[in-house]
Scaffold this motif. Structure first.
Motif, PDB file in Angstrom:
ATOM      1  N   SER A 202      46.176  38.757  29.805  1.00  0.00           N
ATOM      2  CA  SER A 202      44.962  39.103  30.544  1.00  0.00           C
ATOM      3  C   SER A 202      45.073  38.685  32.008  1.00  0.00           C
ATOM      4  O   SER A 202      44.503  39.332  32.889  1.00  0.00           O
ATOM      5  N   GLU A 203      45.835  37.617  32.261  1.00  0.00           N
ATOM      6  CA  GLU A 203      45.994  37.177  33.646  1.00  0.00           C
ATOM      7  C   GLU A 203      46.721  38.222  34.484  1.00  0.00           C
ATOM      8  O   GLU A 203      46.347  38.489  35.628  1.00  0.00           O
ATOM      9  N   VAL A 204      47.777  38.809  33.921  1.00  0.00           N
ATOM     10  CA  VAL A 204      48.526  39.840  34.646  1.00  0.00           C
ATOM     11  C   VAL A 204      47.663  41.075  34.862  1.00  0.00           C
ATOM     12  O   VAL A 204      47.685  41.682  35.941  1.00  0.00           O
ATOM     13  N   LEU A 205      46.880  41.445  33.857  1.00  0.00           N
ATOM     14  CA  LEU A 205      45.994  42.608  33.984  1.00  0.00           C
ATOM     15  C   LEU A 205      44.951  42.385  35.073  1.00  0.00           C
ATOM     16  O   LEU A 205      44.701  43.263  35.905  1.00  0.00           O
ATOM     17  N   GLN A 206      44.369  41.208  35.092  1.00  0.00           N
ATOM     18  CA  GLN A 206      43.357  40.914  36.105  1.00  0.00           C
ATOM     19  C   GLN A 206      43.962  40.848  37.499  1.00  0.00           C
ATOM     20  O   GLN A 206      43.364  41.322  38.473  1.00  0.00           O
ATOM     21  N   ASP A 207      45.165  40.310  37.604  1.00  0.00           N
ATOM     22  CA  ASP A 207      45.816  40.227  38.909  1.00  0.00           C
ATOM     23  C   ASP A 207      46.214  41.607  39.425  1.00  0.00           C
ATOM     24  O   ASP A 207      46.142  41.864  40.626  1.00  0.00           O
TER      25      ASP A 207
END
Length: 456
Positions: A202-207
């Motif tokens: 989810s961190e990569v998606l949000q970034d």
């Protein structure tokens, strides 16, 4: 954080590491079993000289026997002239490659080492080499044939028969195989992770999207055959994930709540149509007046998901051959309204960007609390960007392990170029352990037991 990421990476892919380890160890055992043993025998020789009275002199050794001269004797030990005297002519080159001679630093000692597959033969050849070399130096270092040799080489340490081979060494080979196996396994994982730009956290998606994550939809094996959440009375982790998505959507822009929402993805096969249908069902179950519009004029999917007739729909309204109320269908006990795409037109982008589409959208937003439009993927065609420009918000769907970061960045840039508002993202097909949603046997907000036929 990086160390924790790689630990998790190793835990997820431990079978690959184990496979690399097994292959490496097996290769080590095979190589060890097929490698003939080698034995090493060594002999040491002292280089000395005679003084004027004919006795040995350490001063003479220090003055006359230079280091370069002793090194030349080391090279002479492996010469063809010496080796040919202890073996047959056909074996000279092989034996030369198995003889190592060295001058011990800061001394006048020479050490000759013979390597052979037979222990006794290695010792015999080493001793023969020492005896032959001492005789040769005695002949070479005579000023005249009848005079005393000025240099004398004496064997001070005879070669013994070695008891253990120097190679192969099974334990060393096994330890080296374990290190190589682990290095290859972990290294390949790290390299693959570095080169893999698909969305897996989810961190990569949000970034990548610079927007909040509204939902994480977990993977279910039965979802391919039964994509709608009305199955099992809505009591599943997948149903609970969509209810959480609905809740999060309600908190997006309290002062600017979107009434028309485009659901799209970067490329085909990322699940945007199932997200559209299930989100619409979830909102309708909560009492919202919802209409699901199939805005994909190229490959419409909503009729297939809901089991309705899609022969007439939005395209017929846009070209003026049908009224909006006549092509809108009612689906299920939750009173979800559906507007199919209708006949596939030759100019989808022009129809979606037309003034008629804006009028239809204005009518729908006046009648319904939420208009959900299932749009085509962003990158192959411009249809989704056209719809996003005239709607209140866009929900971007990414598929776990398939959608690439660069695709998301490009899709967000396209949406930004038409001043579209990205309200959030959804990570679809996430593994159960990453979905953070668990089914507790909750009843759905509206009891939907079976998929009912559509009512016009």
């Amino acid at each position: 954080m990086e160390l924790l990421h790689y630990v998790r990476l190793a835990r997820r892919n431990w079978p690959l590491i184990l496979l690399a380890l097994i292959i490496s160890v097996a290769a080590s055992l095979v190589v060890t079993a097929h490698t003939p043993p080698k034995y090493v025998a060594s002999t040491s020789m002292l280089v000395s000289g005679h003084d004027r009275e004919g006795s040995l002199s350490t001063a003479y050794q220090a003055g006359v026997l230079s280091a370069q001269r002793v090194k030349s004797y080391a090279n002479l030990l492996t010469s063809r002239r010496v080796v040919s005297q202890i073996t047959g002519k056909e074996d000279v080159e092989r034996l030369q490659s198995n003889i190592t001679a060295e001058a011990i630093p800061d001394t006048v000692l020479l050490r000759a080492t013979v390597t052979d597959t037979d222990a006794a033969r290695a010792a015999r050849l080493a001793n023969a080499l020492g005896a032959t070399f001492t005789q040769l130096i005695g002949q070479l270092e005579r000023p005249t044939p009848k005079s005393r040799a000025t240099i004398k080489v004496t064997v001070v340490d005879q070669a013994d028969v070695p008891k253990e081979p120097v190679s192969p060494r099974p334990l060393v080979n096994l330890a080296l195989a374990v290190v190589i196996g682990l290095s290859v396994g972990i290294g390949s994982l790290v390299l693959r992770d570095y080169l893999d730009t698909t969305i897996k956290t989810s961190e990569v998606l949000q970034d990548a999207t610079k927007s909040s994550i509204l939902g994480i939809i977990g993977y279910e094996r039965a979802a391919r055959r039964h994509p709608l959440i009305v199955r099992n009375d809505g009591r599943s982790s997948r149903s609970e994930a969509f209810r959480s998505l609905r809740t999060n959507l309600q908190f997006i822009g309290v002062d600017r709540q979107p009434k028309s929402l485009v659901v799209t993805s970067c490329l085909p096969g990322e699940g945007k149509s199932s997200i559209s249908a299930n989100l619409a069902i979830t909102l309708a179950q909560a009492g919202w007046r919802v209409i699901l519009v199939d805005g994909d004029f190229r490959r419409p999917s909503i009729p297939g998901y809901l089991g309705i007739e899609g022969g007439m729909g939005l395209t017929d309204v846009l070209i003026g051959t049908a009224e909006l109320r006549n092509v809108t269908q009612l689906w299920g006990e939750a009173n979800l309204h559906v507007l199919p795409s209708g006949r596939i037109p030759p100019n989808p982008s022009e129809l979606l960007g037309s003034h008629g589409m804006r009028q239809v959208l204005a009518q729908l937003t006046e009648i319904y609390d939420m208009v959900i439009i299932d749009a085509p993927p962003m990158l192959p065609v411009a249809d989704a960007a056209t719809l996003a420009a005239i709607c209140d918000g866009t929900l971007l769907v990414a598929r776990y392990g398939k959608t690439r970061r660069e695709h998301l960045v490009r899709a967000v840039a396209l949406l930004s170029s038409v001043n579209a508002r990205v309200v959030g993202t959804v990570l679809n097909f996430a593994p159960a352990k990453n979905s953070h949603y668990y089914g507790y046997g909750y009843e759905s907000d509206a009891e939907v037991k079976v998929k009912t036929p559509a009512r016009v």
